[in-house]
Design an enzyme around this catalytic site. Structure first.
Site, PDB file in Angstrom:
ATOM      1  N   THR A  93      10.898   7.819  11.056  1.00  0.00           N
ATOM      2  CA  THR A  93      11.342   8.923  11.915  1.00  0.00           C
ATOM      3  C   THR A  93      12.841   9.110  11.687  1.00  0.00           C
ATOM      4  O   THR A  93      13.643   8.299  12.143  1.00  0.00           O
ATOM      5  CB  THR A  93      11.061   8.612  13.395  1.00  0.00           C
ATOM      6  OG1 THR A  93       9.699   8.220  13.527  1.00  0.00           O
ATOM      7  CG2 THR A  93      11.320   9.832  14.251  1.00  0.00           C
ATOM      8  N   LYS A 169       7.778  15.690  14.492  1.00  0.00           N
ATOM      9  CA  LYS A 169       7.737  14.297  14.962  1.00  0.00           C
ATOM     10  C   LYS A 169       8.766  14.052  16.065  1.00  0.00           C
ATOM     11  O   LYS A 169       8.460  13.422  17.089  1.00  0.00           O
ATOM     12  CB  LYS A 169       7.971  13.355  13.781  1.00  0.00           C
ATOM     13  CG  LYS A 169       8.204  11.909  14.148  1.00  0.00           C
ATOM     14  CD  LYS A 169       6.965  11.259  14.734  1.00  0.00           C
ATOM     15  CE  LYS A 169       7.342   9.997  15.458  1.00  0.00           C
ATOM     16  NZ  LYS A 169       6.705   8.812  15.091  1.00  0.00           N
ATOM     17  N   LYS A 238      17.320   6.998  19.442  1.00  0.00           N
ATOM     18  CA  LYS A 238      17.550   7.659  18.147  1.00  0.00           C
ATOM     19  C   LYS A 238      16.714   8.936  18.079  1.00  0.00           C
ATOM     20  O   LYS A 238      17.207   9.999  17.704  1.00  0.00           O
ATOM     21  CB  LYS A 238      17.150   6.708  17.016  1.00  0.00           C
ATOM     22  CG  LYS A 238      16.932   7.394  15.665  1.00  0.00           C
ATOM     23  CD  LYS A 238      16.287   6.452  14.661  1.00  0.00           C
ATOM     24  CE  LYS A 238      14.877   6.032  14.988  1.00  0.00           C
ATOM     25  NZ  LYS A 238      13.787   6.593  14.245  1.00  0.00           N
TER      26      LYS A 238
HETATM   27  P1  NAP Z   1      11.501  -2.281  12.634  1.00  0.00           P
HETATM   28  O1  NAP Z   1      10.435  -3.254  12.959  1.00  0.00           O
HETATM   29  O2  NAP Z   1      12.859  -2.479  13.220  1.00  0.00           O
HETATM   30  O3  NAP Z   1      11.629  -2.223  11.023  1.00  0.00           O
HETATM   31  C1  NAP Z   1      12.700  -1.547  10.427  1.00  0.00           C
HETATM   32  C2  NAP Z   1      12.625  -1.667   8.921  1.00  0.00           C
HETATM   33  O4  NAP Z   1      13.781  -0.992   8.369  1.00  0.00           O
HETATM   34  C3  NAP Z   1      12.699  -3.125   8.421  1.00  0.00           C
HETATM   35  O5  NAP Z   1      11.920  -3.251   7.254  1.00  0.00           O
HETATM   36  C4  NAP Z   1      14.193  -3.276   8.095  1.00  0.00           C
HETATM   37  O6  NAP Z   1      14.470  -4.253   7.138  1.00  0.00           O
HETATM   38  C5  NAP Z   1      14.476  -1.899   7.516  1.00  0.00           C
HETATM   39  N1  NAP Z   1      15.915  -1.599   7.487  1.00  0.00           N
HETATM   40  C6  NAP Z   1      16.744  -1.421   8.542  1.00  0.00           C
HETATM   41  N2  NAP Z   1      17.997  -1.138   8.107  1.00  0.00           N
HETATM   42  C7  NAP Z   1      17.936  -1.141   6.747  1.00  0.00           C
HETATM   43  C8  NAP Z   1      18.887  -0.888   5.727  1.00  0.00           C
HETATM   44  N3  NAP Z   1      20.175  -0.562   6.002  1.00  0.00           N
HETATM   45  N4  NAP Z   1      18.489  -0.965   4.428  1.00  0.00           N
HETATM   46  C9  NAP Z   1      17.199  -1.282   4.137  1.00  0.00           C
HETATM   47  N5  NAP Z   1      16.249  -1.527   5.049  1.00  0.00           N
HETATM   48  C10 NAP Z   1      16.619  -1.434   6.354  1.00  0.00           C
HETATM   49  O7  NAP Z   1      11.085  -0.779  13.040  1.00  0.00           O
HETATM   50  P2  NAP Z   1       9.612  -0.136  13.162  1.00  0.00           P
HETATM   51  O8  NAP Z   1       9.164  -0.230  14.573  1.00  0.00           O
HETATM   52  O9  NAP Z   1       8.775  -0.643  12.052  1.00  0.00           O
HETATM   53  O10 NAP Z   1       9.983   1.412  12.925  1.00  0.00           O
HETATM   54  C11 NAP Z   1      10.206   1.945  11.622  1.00  0.00           C
HETATM   55  C12 NAP Z   1      10.319   3.454  11.736  1.00  0.00           C
HETATM   56  O11 NAP Z   1       9.094   3.984  12.265  1.00  0.00           O
HETATM   57  C13 NAP Z   1      11.430   3.960  12.662  1.00  0.00           C
HETATM   58  O12 NAP Z   1      11.962   5.143  12.137  1.00  0.00           O
HETATM   59  C14 NAP Z   1      10.692   4.231  13.963  1.00  0.00           C
HETATM   60  O13 NAP Z   1      11.367   5.200  14.758  1.00  0.00           O
HETATM   61  C15 NAP Z   1       9.364   4.745  13.443  1.00  0.00           C
HETATM   62  N6  NAP Z   1       8.195   4.550  14.318  1.00  0.00           N
HETATM   63  C16 NAP Z   1       8.066   3.439  15.081  1.00  0.00           C
HETATM   64  C17 NAP Z   1       6.945   3.300  15.892  1.00  0.00           C
HETATM   65  C18 NAP Z   1       6.764   2.090  16.784  1.00  0.00           C
HETATM   66  O14 NAP Z   1       5.969   2.169  17.747  1.00  0.00           O
HETATM   67  N7  NAP Z   1       7.434   0.970  16.515  1.00  0.00           N
HETATM   68  C19 NAP Z   1       5.940   4.278  15.886  1.00  0.00           C
HETATM   69  C20 NAP Z   1       6.071   5.392  15.039  1.00  0.00           C
HETATM   70  C21 NAP Z   1       7.211   5.515  14.245  1.00  0.00           C
HETATM   71  P3  NAP Z   1      14.810  -5.787   7.588  1.00  0.00           P
HETATM   72  O15 NAP Z   1      13.476  -6.433   7.817  1.00  0.00           O
HETATM   73  O16 NAP Z   1      15.560  -6.327   6.431  1.00  0.00           O
HETATM   74  O17 NAP Z   1      15.643  -5.690   8.856  1.00  0.00           O
END
Ligand code: NAP
Length: 281
Positions: A93, A169, A238
Site C-alpha cells: 500500500t 486501496k 500511513k
Molecule cells: P511488515 O510485517 O512490517 O513487513 C514490511 C516488509 O517491508 C518487511 O519485509 C521489511 O523488511 C520490508 N521493508 C521495510 N523497510 C524496508 C526498506 N527500507 N528496504 C527494504 N525492505 C524494507 O508489514 P506488512 O503488514 O507485511 O505490510 C506490508 C504492506 O502491506 C504495507 O504497505 C501494508 O500497509 C500493506 N498491508 C498490510 C496489511 C495487514 O493487515 N498487515 C493488509 C493489507 C495490506 P525487514 O523484514 O527487513 O524489516
C-alpha cells in the site's frame, strides 16, 4: 510460474507461502535475510539482491511503505537495474504518486508494471483468501493472474492504469479506519447504559450492520485484543495520509480527524498496537 517474491513481512510471508504451496518456482529476497531462510528451507531459491531475484521473471513486492518500495526499485541492485523484460507486481500500500513514478520508470527500463492491492489481514494472506484489486495493462494482469489465484480468493480489475488500484486501496483503508472509530463510539454510547461491549459487538455482527468489516472488527474491539498487531496503527496512519494525498486537495474532514487521532495515539506510544485500537480513549 517462475516468480520472485520481495518483502517477507507479516503479509508477504503468507503470500509467498501460498505461491510455494501452489507449486510455483519461487525466489525470495528480504532486507533481513533471517526472514528468507524458512523459505529456503522449504525449497525456495535465495537471492542476494532485488535485481538478482528478478531475472526476467514475474516479481511480486510486498513492502512496508513508499521508502521501502523506492529502495527496492531505485536502489543499487534494485529492480530497475535488472534489465528489460521483468513484470513487477506491486502489492504494497503506497502512494498514488510513487505508483505513477514507477509506471513510468519501469516503462523507460523496458519493464512492465502493475499494481495489485490486497485486502485482508495476515491470517487471510496465509490462508490464500485475499481480495485483490488490480490495475494495469490487461496482458500483464493476465501474466500475474496465476499468482493472484495462489494467494487470493477473488481478483477485481479496475482498469489499465496502476494508479487506479493504488487510489482505490487507500480509499478503502480510510473506510476501514472510519468503521473502527464508528464501532468504538457505538460501544461507548451503549456502554453508558449498561449494554456491554460484547452485547454491542454481537448486535453489530447479527443486525443489519453485519457487513464483513463490522463483523470482523466489532469482536476485536469489544474484547480489546490489540496485540499482537495484525495491522499496526502506524501503518494505518500511513494509509490515511496516502488517502488525503490521493484526493488532490478535495476536502476530507473525516479523514483529517482520523489522522489527528492516530497522530495523538502514536505520540502517546500506541503506534505498534493493532489499528482496531484507534477508537480507544
Ligand atoms: P511488515 O510485517 O512490517 O513487513 C514490511 C516488509 O517491508 C518487511 O519485509 C521489511 O523488511 C520490508 N521493508 C521495510 N523497510 C524496508 C526498506 N527500507 N528496504 C527494504 N525492505 C524494507 O508489514 P506488512 O503488514 O507485511 O505490510 C506490508 C504492506 O502491506 C504495507 O504497505 C501494508 O500497509 C500493506 N498491508 C498490510 C496489511 C495487514 O493487515 N498487515 C493488509 C493489507 C495490506 P525487514 O523484514 O527487513 O524489516
Amino acid at each position: 510460474m517462475d516468480v520472485a517474491f520481495i518483502g517477507l513481512g507479516q503479509m508477504g510471508s503468507g503470500m509467498a507461502g501460498c505461491l510455494m504451496d501452489a507449486g510455483h518456482a519461487v525466489t525470495v529476497w528480504n532486507r533481513d535475510p533471517a526472514k528468507a531462510q524458512p523459505f529456503a528451507d522449504r525449497g525456495a531459491a535465495l537471492a542476494t539482491s532485488p535485481a538478482q531475484a528478478a531475472g526476467s521473471r514475474v516479481v511480486f513486492t510486498m513492502l512496508a511503505n513508499d521508502d521501502a518500495l523506492e529502495a527496492v526499485c531505485f536502489g543499487d541492485d534494485g529492480l530497475l537495474a535488472a534489465g528489460p523484460g521483468l513484470l513487477h507486481v506491486s502489492c504494497s500500500t503506497v502512494s498514488v504518486a510513487l505508483t505513477e513514478r514507477l509506471t513510468q520508470a519501469h516503462t523507460d527500463a523496458g519493464q512492465r508494471f502493475v499494481s495489485a492491492q490486497v485486502l485482508g489481514r495476515p491470517d487471510v494472506a496465509a490462508a490464500g483468501k485475499l481480495s485483490i484489486v488490480a490495475a494495469g495493462p490487461p496482458a500483464d494482469l493476465d501474466a500475474a493472474q496465476p499468482g493472484f489465484d495462489a494467494f487470493g480468493a477473488r481478483t477485481i480489475r479496475l482498469g489499465d492504469r496502476p494508479a487506479m488500484a493504488a487510489a482505490a486501496k487507500v480509499a478503502l483503508n480510510f473506510g476501514i479506519a472510519a468503521v473502527i472509530e464508528t464501532i468504538s463510539e457505538q460501544i461507548r454510547i451503549a456502554g453508558a447504559h449498561e449494554v456491554s461491549a460484547t452485547q454491542m459487538a454481537q448486535l453489530l455482527v447479527e443486525s443489519e450492520f453485519g457487513a464483513r468489516m463490522f463483523a470482523s472488527y466489532a469482536p476485536m474491539i469489544a474484547s480489546e485484543r490489540f496485540e499482537p498487531a495484525g495491522f499496526p496503527l502506524y501503518l494505518g496512519r500511513k494509509d490515511v495520509g496516502l488517502a488525503i494525498a490521493a484526493a488532490d486537495g478535495a476536502p476530507l474532514p473525516l479523514a483529517q480527524l482520523l489522522a489527528e487521532r492516530m497522530d495523538a495515539i502514536i505520540a502517546a506510544g500506541g503506534g505498534a498496537r493493532d489499528w482496531s485500537s484507534l477508537g480507544q480513549v
